[in-house]
Design a protein around this motif. Structure first.
Motif, PDB file in Angstrom:
ATOM      1  N   LEU A 159       0.826  -1.204   0.000  1.00 31.99           N
ATOM      2  CA  LEU A 159       0.000   0.000   0.000  1.00 31.99           C
ATOM      3  C   LEU A 159       0.864   1.259   0.000  1.00 31.99           C
ATOM      4  N   ILE A 160       1.913   1.269   0.792  1.00 36.86           N
ATOM      5  CA  ILE A 160       2.807   2.425   0.830  1.00 36.86           C
ATOM      6  C   ILE A 160       3.487   2.611  -0.528  1.00 36.86           C
ATOM      7  N   GLN A 161       3.937   1.513  -1.138  1.00 37.86           N
ATOM      8  CA  GLN A 161       4.547   1.606  -2.464  1.00 37.86           C
ATOM      9  C   GLN A 161       3.567   2.212  -3.475  1.00 37.86           C
ATOM     10  N   LYS A 162       2.333   1.771  -3.428  1.00 38.94           N
ATOM     11  CA  LYS A 162       1.312   2.272  -4.353  1.00 38.94           C
ATOM     12  C   LYS A 162       1.074   3.768  -4.160  1.00 38.94           C
ATOM     13  N   LEU A 163       0.966   4.195  -2.909  1.00 43.46           N
ATOM     14  CA  LEU A 163       0.654   5.594  -2.630  1.00 43.46           C
ATOM     15  C   LEU A 163       1.828   6.525  -2.938  1.00 43.46           C
ATOM     16  N   LEU A 164       3.048   6.025  -2.825  1.00 49.83           N
ATOM     17  CA  LEU A 164       4.214   6.863  -3.133  1.00 49.83           C
ATOM     18  C   LEU A 164       4.313   7.187  -4.623  1.00 49.83           C
ATOM     19  N   LYS A 165       3.533   6.513  -5.436  1.00 51.91           N
ATOM     20  CA  LYS A 165       3.474   6.860  -6.856  1.00 51.91           C
ATOM     21  C   LYS A 165       2.601   8.087  -7.093  1.00 51.91           C
ATOM     22  N   ALA A 166       1.728   8.392  -6.122  1.00 48.08           N
ATOM     23  CA  ALA A 166       0.785   9.500  -6.293  1.00 48.08           C
ATOM     24  C   ALA A 166       1.003  10.637  -5.304  1.00 48.08           C
ATOM     25  N   TYR A 167       1.736  10.373  -4.199  1.00 45.42           N
ATOM     26  CA  TYR A 167       1.910  11.372  -3.147  1.00 45.42           C
ATOM     27  C   TYR A 167       3.386  11.613  -2.870  1.00 45.42           C
ATOM     28  N   ASP A 168       3.677  12.823  -2.405  1.00 43.84           N
ATOM     29  CA  ASP A 168       5.045  13.157  -1.992  1.00 43.84           C
ATOM     30  C   ASP A 168       5.337  12.640  -0.588  1.00 43.84           C
ATOM     31  N   ILE A 169       4.308  12.658   0.259  1.00 45.00           N
ATOM     32  CA  ILE A 169       4.445  12.229   1.650  1.00 45.00           C
ATOM     33  C   ILE A 169       3.375  11.200   1.967  1.00 45.00           C
ATOM     34  N   VAL A 170       3.793  10.085   2.558  1.00 42.89           N
ATOM     35  CA  VAL A 170       2.854   9.056   3.030  1.00 42.89           C
ATOM     36  C   VAL A 170       3.080   8.875   4.519  1.00 42.89           C
ATOM     37  N   LEU A 171       2.043   9.123   5.311  1.00 48.18           N
ATOM     38  CA  LEU A 171       2.101   8.909   6.761  1.00 48.18           C
ATOM     39  C   LEU A 171       1.307   7.656   7.088  1.00 48.18           C
ATOM     40  N   TRP A 172       2.025   6.623   7.481  1.00 50.16           N
ATOM     41  CA  TRP A 172       1.378   5.361   7.849  1.00 50.16           C
ATOM     42  C   TRP A 172       1.102   5.345   9.347  1.00 50.16           C
ATOM     43  N   ILE A 173      -0.130   4.938   9.727  1.00 49.38           N
ATOM     44  CA  ILE A 173      -0.489   4.761  11.134  1.00 49.38           C
ATOM     45  C   ILE A 173      -1.201   3.422  11.269  1.00 49.38           C
ATOM     46  N   ASP A 174      -0.687   2.530  12.129  1.00 50.69           N
ATOM     47  CA  ASP A 174      -1.314   1.219  12.329  1.00 50.69           C
ATOM     48  C   ASP A 174      -2.766   1.369  12.775  1.00 50.69           C
ATOM     49  N   SER A 175      -3.563   0.369  12.476  1.00 47.32           N
ATOM     50  CA  SER A 175      -4.987   0.432  12.819  1.00 47.32           C
ATOM     51  C   SER A 175      -5.225   0.414  14.315  1.00 47.32           C
ATOM     52  N   ASP A 176      -4.258  -0.089  15.100  1.00 44.62           N
ATOM     53  CA  ASP A 176      -4.424  -0.116  16.561  1.00 44.62           C
ATOM     54  C   ASP A 176      -3.700   1.049  17.234  1.00 44.62           C
ATOM     55  N   ALA A 177      -3.499   2.119  16.470  1.00 40.94           N
ATOM     56  CA  ALA A 177      -2.924   3.351  17.014  1.00 40.94           C
ATOM     57  C   ALA A 177      -3.954   4.466  16.887  1.00 40.94           C
ATOM     58  N   VAL A 178      -3.999   5.344  17.885  1.00 40.63           N
ATOM     59  CA  VAL A 178      -5.010   6.401  17.934  1.00 40.63           C
ATOM     60  C   VAL A 178      -4.327   7.756  18.057  1.00 40.63           C
ATOM     61  N   ILE A 179      -4.740   8.711  17.235  1.00 37.39           N
ATOM     62  CA  ILE A 179      -4.241  10.077  17.354  1.00 37.39           C
ATOM     63  C   ILE A 179      -4.872  10.710  18.591  1.00 37.39           C
ATOM     64  N   ILE A 180      -4.032  11.104  19.536  1.00 38.65           N
ATOM     65  CA  ILE A 180      -4.503  11.705  20.783  1.00 38.65           C
ATOM     66  C   ILE A 180      -4.557  13.223  20.669  1.00 38.65           C
ATOM     67  N   ASP A 181      -3.462  13.780  20.153  1.00 40.09           N
ATOM     68  CA  ASP A 181      -3.347  15.237  20.045  1.00 40.09           C
ATOM     69  C   ASP A 181      -3.087  15.600  18.583  1.00 40.09           C
ATOM     70  N   PRO A 182      -4.086  16.147  17.888  1.00 38.12           N
ATOM     71  CA  PRO A 182      -3.932  16.444  16.460  1.00 38.12           C
ATOM     72  C   PRO A 182      -3.379  17.839  16.179  1.00 38.12           C
ATOM     73  N   SER A 183      -2.907  18.530  17.191  1.00 34.87           N
ATOM     74  CA  SER A 183      -2.566  19.943  17.029  1.00 34.87           C
ATOM     75  C   SER A 183      -1.330  20.185  16.173  1.00 34.87           C
ATOM     76  N   THR A 184      -0.411  19.203  16.101  1.00 31.13           N
ATOM     77  CA  THR A 184       0.874  19.414  15.428  1.00 31.13           C
ATOM     78  C   THR A 184       1.012  18.523  14.204  1.00 31.13           C
ATOM     79  N   ASP A 185       1.424  19.116  13.085  1.00 29.54           N
ATOM     80  CA  ASP A 185       1.752  18.326  11.901  1.00 29.54           C
ATOM     81  C   ASP A 185       3.082  17.632  12.151  1.00 29.54           C
ATOM     82  N   ILE A 186       3.124  16.354  11.952  1.00 26.60           N
ATOM     83  CA  ILE A 186       4.345  15.587  12.185  1.00 26.60           C
ATOM     84  C   ILE A 186       5.506  16.105  11.343  1.00 26.60           C
TER      85      ILE A 186
END
Length: 283
Positions: free
Chosen positions: A55-82
């Motif tokens: 999936l990451i390989q596929k998306l890197l053909k269309a995007y400059d940046i790919v941020l992968w987050i596992d399905s069992d991970a939760v964004i707690i604080d969305p205030s800051t761009d990684i």
């Protein structure tokens, strides 16, 4: 610059996405990321975790940046761009490195990729590590190998990589991939429930995704208590290991003493034996 957040789940992990999806969308809208939530694997020839690489390989053909987050991970604080945490010109892969159980190695539950020729080659080599298809860490084992990292707990080995692609790696603060075994004190950005039983993951993710600040504060207090208990257990295990080492040495000393005493007590018999049959060598 085109950016995308992506996650993938199958089976029981789909229930996590039902709860955390809104957090991904919120983060994407706030920082101008597209969001892709995939609920099926991309290949049936390997364990589901390997679909991450495809999936990451596929998306890197269309995007400059790919941020992968596992399905069992939760964004707690969305205030800051990684992206604010890194020098993008000097980073092709960013992820968190954890230290626990006497080891230090990266965790691939949260990863940021910048599209370059080197990172595409790197992912191709990762996919080719077929001897690791059924390793307990699946694609993470392959990524670690391609980064030149091994593990004592679950050995990976060097494999056979004729030419390892060199990429610029940035290790993020562990607040971006907070796990119980190496938990940051505060300012958590992404909480990852790696290695937890399904029922516990389900409960904790649901408690974190409730729109109720009180429940989240209670959760944080509970997590700190768990970390404290883990620390106490680790300390006791260390004491037990030290005690066992001392006991083993005492047993060895006892056995050497018994052997020495036995050799001395049987000297008359050896003298008699030597007279009639020849010398006996001490073993």
């Amino acid at each position: 610059m085109k950016k995308v957040i992506v996650t993938l789940a199958s089976g029981t992990h789909n229930s996590y996405l039902d709860m955390s999806r809104s957090r991904l969308i919120e983060y994407g809208q706030k920082h101008n990321y597209d969001v892709q939530v995939i609920d099926e694997v991309l290949t049936i020839d390997r364990p589901p975790a390997w679909s991450k690489i495809l999936l990451i390989q596929k998306l890197l053909k269309a995007y400059d940046i790919v941020l992968w987050i596992d399905s069992d991970a939760v964004i707690i604080d969305p205030s800051t761009d990684i992206l604010n945490e890194i020098d993008l010109d000097k980073t092709e892969l960013a992820l968190v490195e954890h230290s626990y159980a006497g080891q230090t190695h990266p965790n691939c539950g949260v990863m940021l990729f910048r599209r370059t020729e080197s990172i595409l080659q790197f992912l191709d080599v990762v996919w080719k590590q077929v001897d690791l298809i059924n390793h307990p860490w699946w694609e993470q084992a392959a990524i670690l190998r391609c980064l030149g990292i091994d593990s004592e707990a679950l050995p990976i080995g060097p494999g056979n990589i004729p030419s390892r692609p060199l990429i610029d790696v940035k290790f993020l603060d562990k607040k971006w991939n907070a796990i119980r075994q190496d938990y940051p004190q505060d300012n958590i950005k992404i909480r990852h429930f790696a290695g937890e039983p399904h029922e516990i993951r389900n409960f904790l993710i649901s408690s974190l995704t409730l729109d109720n600040s009180t429940s989240q504060e209670t959760f944080q207090v509970g997590m700190r208590q768990i970390v404290e208990f883990d620390s106490i257990i680790a300390e006791r295990n260390s004491v037990i290991a030290e005690r066992n080492s001392v006991i083993a040495e005492l047993i060895a000393q006892r056995d050497r003493l018994l052997t020495s005493i036995s050799w001395k007590l049987t000297k008359p018999l050896r003298t008699l034996h030597k007279r009639f049959f020849g010398k006996i060598e001490k073993t």
